[in-house]
Design a protein around this motif. Structure first.
Motif, PDB file in Angstrom:
ATOM      1  N   LEU A   1       7.174  11.137   5.098  1.00 44.33           N
ATOM      2  CA  LEU A   1       6.428  10.723   6.244  1.00 44.33           C
ATOM      3  C   LEU A   1       6.963   9.423   6.638  1.00 44.33           C
ATOM      4  O   LEU A   1       7.147   9.236   8.065  1.00 44.33           O
ATOM      5  CB  LEU A   1       4.915  10.560   6.528  1.00 44.33           C
ATOM      6  CG  LEU A   1       4.131  11.857   6.192  1.00 44.33           C
ATOM      7  CD1 LEU A   1       2.847  11.553   6.440  1.00 44.33           C
ATOM      8  CD2 LEU A   1       4.630  12.939   7.104  1.00 44.33           C
ATOM      9  N   PHE A   2       7.626   8.581   5.906  1.00 47.12           N
ATOM     10  CA  PHE A   2       7.873   7.094   6.052  1.00 47.12           C
ATOM     11  C   PHE A   2       9.222   6.499   5.707  1.00 47.12           C
ATOM     12  O   PHE A   2       9.794   5.912   6.412  1.00 47.12           O
ATOM     13  CB  PHE A   2       6.909   6.240   5.507  1.00 47.12           C
ATOM     14  CG  PHE A   2       5.436   6.366   6.050  1.00 47.12           C
ATOM     15  CD1 PHE A   2       5.087   5.882   7.395  1.00 47.12           C
ATOM     16  CD2 PHE A   2       4.554   6.929   5.328  1.00 47.12           C
ATOM     17  CE1 PHE A   2       3.776   5.915   7.496  1.00 47.12           C
ATOM     18  CE2 PHE A   2       3.227   7.452   5.676  1.00 47.12           C
ATOM     19  CZ  PHE A   2       2.883   6.669   7.186  1.00 47.12           C
TER      20      PHE A   2
ATOM     21  N   LYS B   1      15.838  12.807  -5.225  1.00 49.13           N
ATOM     22  CA  LYS B   1      15.805  13.211  -6.865  1.00 49.13           C
ATOM     23  C   LYS B   1      15.137  12.248  -7.400  1.00 49.13           C
ATOM     24  O   LYS B   1      14.710  12.450  -8.684  1.00 49.13           O
ATOM     25  CB  LYS B   1      17.133  13.385  -7.075  1.00 49.13           C
ATOM     26  CG  LYS B   1      17.961  14.866  -6.626  1.00 49.13           C
ATOM     27  CD  LYS B   1      19.446  14.848  -7.229  1.00 49.13           C
ATOM     28  CE  LYS B   1      19.872  16.231  -6.881  1.00 49.13           C
ATOM     29  NZ  LYS B   1      21.556  15.956  -7.268  1.00 49.13           N
ATOM     30  N   ARG B   2      14.850  11.081  -6.887  1.00 47.66           N
ATOM     31  CA  ARG B   2      14.318  10.020  -7.657  1.00 47.66           C
ATOM     32  C   ARG B   2      12.884   9.592  -6.866  1.00 47.66           C
ATOM     33  O   ARG B   2      11.838   8.991  -7.404  1.00 47.66           O
ATOM     34  CB  ARG B   2      14.863   8.731  -7.858  1.00 47.66           C
ATOM     35  CG  ARG B   2      16.259   8.752  -8.593  1.00 47.66           C
ATOM     36  CD  ARG B   2      17.196   7.368  -8.466  1.00 47.66           C
ATOM     37  NE  ARG B   2      16.577   6.293  -8.649  1.00 47.66           N
ATOM     38  CZ  ARG B   2      15.872   5.821  -9.809  1.00 47.66           C
ATOM     39  NH1 ARG B   2      16.343   6.576 -11.012  1.00 47.66           N
ATOM     40  NH2 ARG B   2      15.252   4.726  -9.883  1.00 47.66           N
ATOM     41  N   GLU B   3      12.856   9.763  -5.523  1.00 47.33           N
ATOM     42  CA  GLU B   3      11.756   9.012  -4.618  1.00 47.33           C
ATOM     43  C   GLU B   3      11.232  10.474  -3.878  1.00 47.33           C
ATOM     44  O   GLU B   3      11.944  10.717  -2.947  1.00 47.33           O
ATOM     45  CB  GLU B   3      11.899   8.107  -4.024  1.00 47.33           C
ATOM     46  CG  GLU B   3      12.773   6.972  -4.540  1.00 47.33           C
ATOM     47  CD  GLU B   3      12.066   6.452  -5.666  1.00 47.33           C
ATOM     48  OE1 GLU B   3      10.741   6.520  -5.789  1.00 47.33           O
ATOM     49  OE2 GLU B   3      12.694   5.376  -6.659  1.00 47.33           O
ATOM     50  N   ASN B   4      10.315  11.032  -4.152  1.00 50.55           N
ATOM     51  CA  ASN B   4       9.763  12.236  -3.413  1.00 50.55           C
ATOM     52  C   ASN B   4       8.182  12.432  -3.378  1.00 50.55           C
ATOM     53  O   ASN B   4       7.642  12.840  -4.455  1.00 50.55           O
ATOM     54  CB  ASN B   4      10.308  13.520  -4.217  1.00 50.55           C
ATOM     55  CG  ASN B   4      10.206  14.671  -3.311  1.00 50.55           C
ATOM     56  OD1 ASN B   4       9.262  14.705  -2.596  1.00 50.55           O
ATOM     57  ND2 ASN B   4      11.038  15.893  -3.656  1.00 50.55           N
ATOM     58  N   SER B   5       7.587  12.064  -2.326  1.00 54.44           N
ATOM     59  CA  SER B   5       6.296  11.974  -2.205  1.00 54.44           C
ATOM     60  C   SER B   5       5.952  12.263  -0.760  1.00 54.44           C
ATOM     61  O   SER B   5       6.674  12.361   0.058  1.00 54.44           O
ATOM     62  CB  SER B   5       5.555  10.798  -2.615  1.00 54.44           C
ATOM     63  OG  SER B   5       5.912   9.771  -1.865  1.00 54.44           O
TER      64      SER B   5
ATOM     65  N   ASP C   1      21.525   3.725   3.196  1.00 49.75           N
ATOM     66  CA  ASP C   1      20.435   3.017   2.373  1.00 49.75           C
ATOM     67  C   ASP C   1      18.997   3.614   2.913  1.00 49.75           C
ATOM     68  O   ASP C   1      18.782   3.430   4.107  1.00 49.75           O
ATOM     69  CB  ASP C   1      20.633   1.709   2.527  1.00 49.75           C
ATOM     70  CG  ASP C   1      21.923   1.061   1.770  1.00 49.75           C
ATOM     71  OD1 ASP C   1      22.554   1.599   0.629  1.00 49.75           O
ATOM     72  OD2 ASP C   1      22.687   0.257   2.441  1.00 49.75           O
ATOM     73  N   PRO C   2      18.255   4.081   2.035  1.00 49.01           N
ATOM     74  CA  PRO C   2      16.858   4.362   2.294  1.00 49.01           C
ATOM     75  C   PRO C   2      15.911   3.207   2.934  1.00 49.01           C
ATOM     76  O   PRO C   2      16.220   2.094   2.320  1.00 49.01           O
ATOM     77  CB  PRO C   2      16.429   5.225   1.042  1.00 49.01           C
ATOM     78  CG  PRO C   2      17.055   4.324   0.006  1.00 49.01           C
ATOM     79  CD  PRO C   2      18.338   4.046   0.570  1.00 49.01           C
ATOM     80  N   TYR C   3      15.237   3.474   3.713  1.00 52.72           N
ATOM     81  CA  TYR C   3      14.054   2.353   3.953  1.00 52.72           C
ATOM     82  C   TYR C   3      12.874   3.088   4.100  1.00 52.72           C
ATOM     83  O   TYR C   3      12.823   4.321   4.602  1.00 52.72           O
ATOM     84  CB  TYR C   3      14.522   1.641   5.435  1.00 52.72           C
ATOM     85  CG  TYR C   3      14.616   2.606   6.519  1.00 52.72           C
ATOM     86  CD1 TYR C   3      13.463   2.490   7.431  1.00 52.72           C
ATOM     87  CD2 TYR C   3      15.455   3.250   7.103  1.00 52.72           C
ATOM     88  CE1 TYR C   3      13.066   3.230   8.596  1.00 52.72           C
ATOM     89  CE2 TYR C   3      15.644   3.929   8.049  1.00 52.72           C
ATOM     90  CZ  TYR C   3      14.472   4.092   8.859  1.00 52.72           C
ATOM     91  OH  TYR C   3      14.319   4.735   9.974  1.00 52.72           O
ATOM     92  N   MET C   4      11.660   2.235   4.143  1.00 55.50           N
ATOM     93  CA  MET C   4      10.377   2.840   4.527  1.00 55.50           C
ATOM     94  C   MET C   4       9.684   2.201   5.822  1.00 55.50           C
ATOM     95  O   MET C   4       8.945   2.649   6.683  1.00 55.50           O
ATOM     96  CB  MET C   4       9.384   2.390   3.183  1.00 55.50           C
ATOM     97  CG  MET C   4       8.060   3.117   3.270  1.00 55.50           C
ATOM     98  SD  MET C   4       6.999   2.767   1.971  1.00 55.50           S
ATOM     99  CE  MET C   4       7.142   1.041   1.681  1.00 55.50           C
ATOM    100  N   ILE C   5       9.851   0.916   5.859  1.00 59.21           N
ATOM    101  CA  ILE C   5       9.491   0.158   7.078  1.00 59.21           C
ATOM    102  C   ILE C   5      10.627  -0.483   7.911  1.00 59.21           C
ATOM    103  O   ILE C   5      11.459  -1.136   7.276  1.00 59.21           O
ATOM    104  CB  ILE C   5       8.250  -0.841   6.816  1.00 59.21           C
ATOM    105  CG1 ILE C   5       7.276  -0.057   6.346  1.00 59.21           C
ATOM    106  CG2 ILE C   5       7.966  -1.767   7.853  1.00 59.21           C
ATOM    107  CD1 ILE C   5       5.815  -0.631   5.772  1.00 59.21           C
TER     108      ILE C   5
ATOM    109  N   MET D   1       0.685  -1.057  -0.004  1.00 56.60           N
ATOM    110  CA  MET D   1       0.148  -0.076   0.026  1.00 56.60           C
ATOM    111  C   MET D   1       0.962   1.335   0.018  1.00 56.60           C
ATOM    112  O   MET D   1       0.587   2.153  -0.810  1.00 56.60           O
ATOM    113  CB  MET D   1      -0.888  -0.024   1.251  1.00 56.60           C
ATOM    114  CG  MET D   1      -2.065  -1.005   1.029  1.00 56.60           C
ATOM    115  SD  MET D   1      -3.287  -0.916   2.605  1.00 56.60           S
ATOM    116  CE  MET D   1      -3.686   0.754   2.722  1.00 56.60           C
ATOM    117  N   LEU D   2       1.844   1.261   0.965  1.00 56.81           N
ATOM    118  CA  LEU D   2       2.687   2.519   0.927  1.00 56.81           C
ATOM    119  C   LEU D   2       3.683   2.529  -0.286  1.00 56.81           C
ATOM    120  O   LEU D   2       3.782   3.761  -0.952  1.00 56.81           O
ATOM    121  CB  LEU D   2       3.758   2.314   2.022  1.00 56.81           C
ATOM    122  CG  LEU D   2       3.205   2.438   3.240  1.00 56.81           C
ATOM    123  CD1 LEU D   2       4.011   2.187   4.707  1.00 56.81           C
ATOM    124  CD2 LEU D   2       2.570   3.902   3.602  1.00 56.81           C
TER     125      LEU D   2
END
Length: 229
Positions: A138-139, A129-133, A160-164, A88-89
């Motif tokens: 927030l996450f 520059k690639r992932e911006n929302s 390294d980026p992460y979301m969860i 979902m995210l």
């Protein structure tokens, strides 16, 4: 998973204020051309602005849109809610990504002349520059990883980026310990205290000795199974 996102206050405000409308990304090949984001708005709006007479709300319409793009969640079988939350995210992020065309960017590890904060900021600027929302806002976060080669001793530091972050549900981390305290008259007193299970017996005795101000020579620990509490 839906209730969890619904109670992420800043995300819900973003949708209820209809900020998503101007940020729908229909060109993302990884998104749903905005269908999932729009359907999620309808669901959130019904949850928070629906009629007071509604005693329940079914997410059926949202699910129908969602499974069009993630067919593994179709049907009425039970699915892992954590896995669905990830999808979902990701879907909301791609539908709302402010970057229409993602540039190719090569990222170098932390340089010797950079501080940790400087390197982290450089990686983050490259990431957005690639992932911006709103999902990024927030996450998303960063893992700092440090790898040292045991042969050449070269150190590589990345962000390294992460979301969860997946965390285990903690179990019972304490055990019941009983102590026989031997005084000068050879009489026994009984005490109990919850102690971290990672302590060695020696550390346990030292801790109790400091806590109750009795010489450790007079402390006899007895481990009691936690189920006997």
């Amino acid at each position: 998973a839906i209730q969890c996102l619904s109670h992420s206050e800043d995300l819900t405000k973003y949708f209820l204020m209809k900020n998503h409308i101007s940020e729908i990304n229909k060109s993302s090949k990884l998104g749903s051309e905005g269908q999932i984001a729009l359907s999620f708005y309808n669901l959130i709006n019904s949850l928070w602005n629906g009629s007071d007479s509604d005693t329940y709300l079914s997410p059926f319409d949202f699910k129908q849109i969602f499974v069009k793009f993630f067919q593994q969640f179709s049907g009425f079988s039970q699915h892992d809610s954590h896995e669905m939350l990830n999808y979902m995210l990701d879907a909301l992020h791609e539908d709302l990504n402010r970057i229409k065309t993602k540039p190719y960017i090569e990222i170098n590890e932390k340089q010797k002349n950079e501080s940790i904060n400087e390197a982290s900021e450089r990686w983050w600027k490259t990431h957005i520059k690639r992932e911006n929302s709103i999902i990024t806002d927030l996450f998303h976060g960063q893992y700092m990883s440090v790898i040292e080669c045991p042969k050449c001793m070269n150190i590589v530091t990345t962000f390294d980026p992460y979301m969860i972050i997946s965390l285990p549900i903690p179990g019972n981390s304490t055990k019941l310990i009983k102590f026989h305290l031997v005084n000068d008259d050879q009489e026994y007193r009984l005490m109990s205290e919850s102690i971290e299970e990672t302590l060695t017996v020696g550390e346990l005795v030292e801790k109790v000795s400091d806590h109750i101000k009795i010489d450790k020579r007079y402390i006899i620990p007895i481990l009691i199974n936690s189920s006997n509490k």
